[in-house]
Design a protein around this motif. Structure first.
Motif, PDB file in Angstrom:
ATOM      1  N   PRO A  53     107.720  23.107 -27.130  1.00  0.00           N
ATOM      2  CA  PRO A  53     106.991  21.700 -27.411  1.00  0.00           C
ATOM      3  C   PRO A  53     105.846  21.935 -28.343  1.00  0.00           C
ATOM      4  O   PRO A  53     105.592  20.883 -28.880  1.00  0.00           O
ATOM      5  CB  PRO A  53     106.430  21.504 -26.188  1.00  0.00           C
ATOM      6  CG  PRO A  53     106.324  23.013 -25.596  1.00  0.00           C
ATOM      7  CD  PRO A  53     107.721  23.710 -26.098  1.00  0.00           C
ATOM      8  N   PHE A 107     111.350  15.777 -29.208  1.00  0.00           N
ATOM      9  CA  PHE A 107     110.604  14.734 -28.052  1.00  0.00           C
ATOM     10  C   PHE A 107     111.349  13.437 -28.197  1.00  0.00           C
ATOM     11  O   PHE A 107     111.555  12.589 -27.088  1.00  0.00           O
ATOM     12  CB  PHE A 107     108.997  14.683 -28.198  1.00  0.00           C
ATOM     13  CG  PHE A 107     108.163  13.928 -27.407  1.00  0.00           C
ATOM     14  CD1 PHE A 107     108.001  14.566 -26.236  1.00  0.00           C
ATOM     15  CD2 PHE A 107     107.814  12.591 -27.410  1.00  0.00           C
ATOM     16  CE1 PHE A 107     107.141  14.055 -25.003  1.00  0.00           C
ATOM     17  CE2 PHE A 107     107.347  12.210 -26.461  1.00  0.00           C
ATOM     18  CZ  PHE A 107     106.916  12.794 -25.254  1.00  0.00           C
ATOM     19  N   ASP A 171     106.084   8.910 -21.638  1.00  0.00           N
ATOM     20  CA  ASP A 171     105.553   9.416 -20.082  1.00  0.00           C
ATOM     21  C   ASP A 171     106.648  10.056 -19.292  1.00  0.00           C
ATOM     22  O   ASP A 171     106.597  10.501 -18.565  1.00  0.00           O
ATOM     23  CB  ASP A 171     104.859   8.222 -19.688  1.00  0.00           C
ATOM     24  CG  ASP A 171     103.455   7.659 -20.257  1.00  0.00           C
ATOM     25  OD1 ASP A 171     102.972   8.531 -20.922  1.00  0.00           O
ATOM     26  OD2 ASP A 171     103.078   6.506 -19.872  1.00  0.00           O
ATOM     27  N   ARG A 174     107.416  13.348 -20.324  1.00  0.00           N
ATOM     28  CA  ARG A 174     106.234  14.230 -19.971  1.00  0.00           C
ATOM     29  C   ARG A 174     106.448  14.566 -18.430  1.00  0.00           C
ATOM     30  O   ARG A 174     106.057  15.563 -18.148  1.00  0.00           O
ATOM     31  CB  ARG A 174     104.974  13.814 -20.317  1.00  0.00           C
ATOM     32  CG  ARG A 174     104.740  13.369 -21.867  1.00  0.00           C
ATOM     33  CD  ARG A 174     103.215  13.070 -22.191  1.00  0.00           C
ATOM     34  NE  ARG A 174     103.103  12.921 -23.662  1.00  0.00           N
ATOM     35  CZ  ARG A 174     102.870  11.576 -24.050  1.00  0.00           C
ATOM     36  NH1 ARG A 174     103.194  10.651 -23.335  1.00  0.00           N
ATOM     37  NH2 ARG A 174     103.021  11.610 -25.333  1.00  0.00           N
ATOM     38  N   GLU A 175     106.680  13.563 -17.749  1.00  0.00           N
ATOM     39  CA  GLU A 175     106.891  13.370 -16.214  1.00  0.00           C
ATOM     40  C   GLU A 175     107.841  14.308 -15.958  1.00  0.00           C
ATOM     41  O   GLU A 175     107.852  15.293 -14.963  1.00  0.00           O
ATOM     42  CB  GLU A 175     107.039  12.025 -15.461  1.00  0.00           C
ATOM     43  CG  GLU A 175     107.101  12.105 -14.007  1.00  0.00           C
ATOM     44  CD  GLU A 175     106.099  12.842 -13.435  1.00  0.00           C
ATOM     45  OE1 GLU A 175     106.345  13.417 -12.327  1.00  0.00           O
ATOM     46  OE2 GLU A 175     104.852  12.818 -13.675  1.00  0.00           O
ATOM     47  N   ILE A 177     109.079  16.865 -17.530  1.00  0.00           N
ATOM     48  CA  ILE A 177     108.795  18.266 -18.002  1.00  0.00           C
ATOM     49  C   ILE A 177     107.619  18.796 -16.872  1.00  0.00           C
ATOM     50  O   ILE A 177     107.719  20.022 -16.515  1.00  0.00           O
ATOM     51  CB  ILE A 177     108.153  18.337 -19.377  1.00  0.00           C
ATOM     52  CG1 ILE A 177     108.952  18.273 -20.288  1.00  0.00           C
ATOM     53  CG2 ILE A 177     107.350  19.660 -19.697  1.00  0.00           C
ATOM     54  CD1 ILE A 177     108.544  17.655 -21.706  1.00  0.00           C
ATOM     55  N   ARG A 178     106.646  18.018 -16.457  1.00  0.00           N
ATOM     56  CA  ARG A 178     105.689  18.235 -15.282  1.00  0.00           C
ATOM     57  C   ARG A 178     106.592  18.695 -14.056  1.00  0.00           C
ATOM     58  O   ARG A 178     106.178  19.510 -13.197  1.00  0.00           O
ATOM     59  CB  ARG A 178     104.630  17.045 -15.075  1.00  0.00           C
ATOM     60  CG  ARG A 178     103.639  17.132 -16.281  1.00  0.00           C
ATOM     61  CD  ARG A 178     102.528  16.173 -15.728  1.00  0.00           C
ATOM     62  NE  ARG A 178     103.139  14.819 -15.698  1.00  0.00           N
ATOM     63  CZ  ARG A 178     102.705  13.973 -16.376  1.00  0.00           C
ATOM     64  NH1 ARG A 178     102.321  14.150 -17.783  1.00  0.00           N
ATOM     65  NH2 ARG A 178     103.191  12.629 -16.381  1.00  0.00           N
TER      66      ARG A 178
END
Length: 224
Positions: A53, A107, A171, A174-175, A177-178
């Motif tokens: 990243p 990304f 988003d 990112r979610e 990945i989280r």
């Protein structure tokens, strides 16, 4: 093992489109599904993960140079390391070409994959992106390249341009990945079956098949 006819078995796969092990893992999962009696009840969802990243957006670098810089290895060591992966890929019918591969920030490619999923083409989009980077030397952060690759699998070009021109699906990436981090994934590929069984790495076909059987017989298999 209880039958799962009429019940959905979901496999979530965290993967990066530039990850050679992820493509090998996909091929092995596909082969396991070919041997799984209830493959028609399986849904595979491809989720986003970035191996690097910190790679600067817009920066493009030959993969061998990027790996040498990242690992501190010599060019000979890097080529030996990737040579082993090339051989394993070839055994799965994958003709990796690291001489042409270009390291980029992934990304936007993941945002395109999220768009592909919204069109019901998540698996096709993810595979097309992996093949483009790992086998064809495509630059998978280039807008025009992503538009073309999306179109090839059926994602409308205008939709791809609109997404890449803004921050749509950022988003969602990112979610994903989280969520991978919350599930304990430290690398990819990472497979989660019905949020009950996890398989880390490009495991042998029999390992995937065993996990499918276990997950299919678990109470967590969601009814349609």
């Amino acid at each position: 093992m209880p039958a799962v006819s009429g019940r959905r078995l979901q496999i979530e796969v965290w993967s990066d489109v530039v990850c050679p092990w992820c493509y090998i893992g996909k091929r092995r999962l596909d082969r396991a599904l070919d041997r799984f009696a209830h493959a028609g009840d399986v849904e595979v969802v491809w989720r986003s993960f970035q191996l690097d990243p910190a790679h600067r957006a817009g920066a493009r670098e030959p993969v061998y140079e990027a790996l040498a810089r990242k690992t501190g290895g010599s060019p000979a060591q890097v080529r030996a390391m990737t040579g082993q992966v090339v051989e394993l890929g070839a055994a799965e019918g994958l003709a990796y070409d690291f001489d042409r591969a270009v390291a980029v920030n992934t990304f936007d490619a993941h945002r395109l994959n999220q768009l592909g999923r919204a069109h019901g083409l998540g698996t096709q989009m993810h595979e097309r992106l992996m093949r483009a980077h790992l086998m064809e030397g495509e630059v998978v952060d280039d807008v025009e390249t992503l538009v073309r690759l999306g179109s090839e699998v059926g994602v409308p070009a205008d939709d791809v341009r609109e997404v890449l021109a803004g921050d749509a699906y950022a988003d969602d990436v990112r979610e994903d990945i989280r969520e991978a981090q919350a599930l304990g994934a430290t690398g990819v590929p990472f497979f989660v079956l019905n949020r009950t069984y996890g398989v880390s790495g490009a495991q042998p076909v029999d390992t995937f098949l065993s996990a499918l059987h276990r997950a299919a017989g678990a109470p967590g298999a969601a009814a349609r």
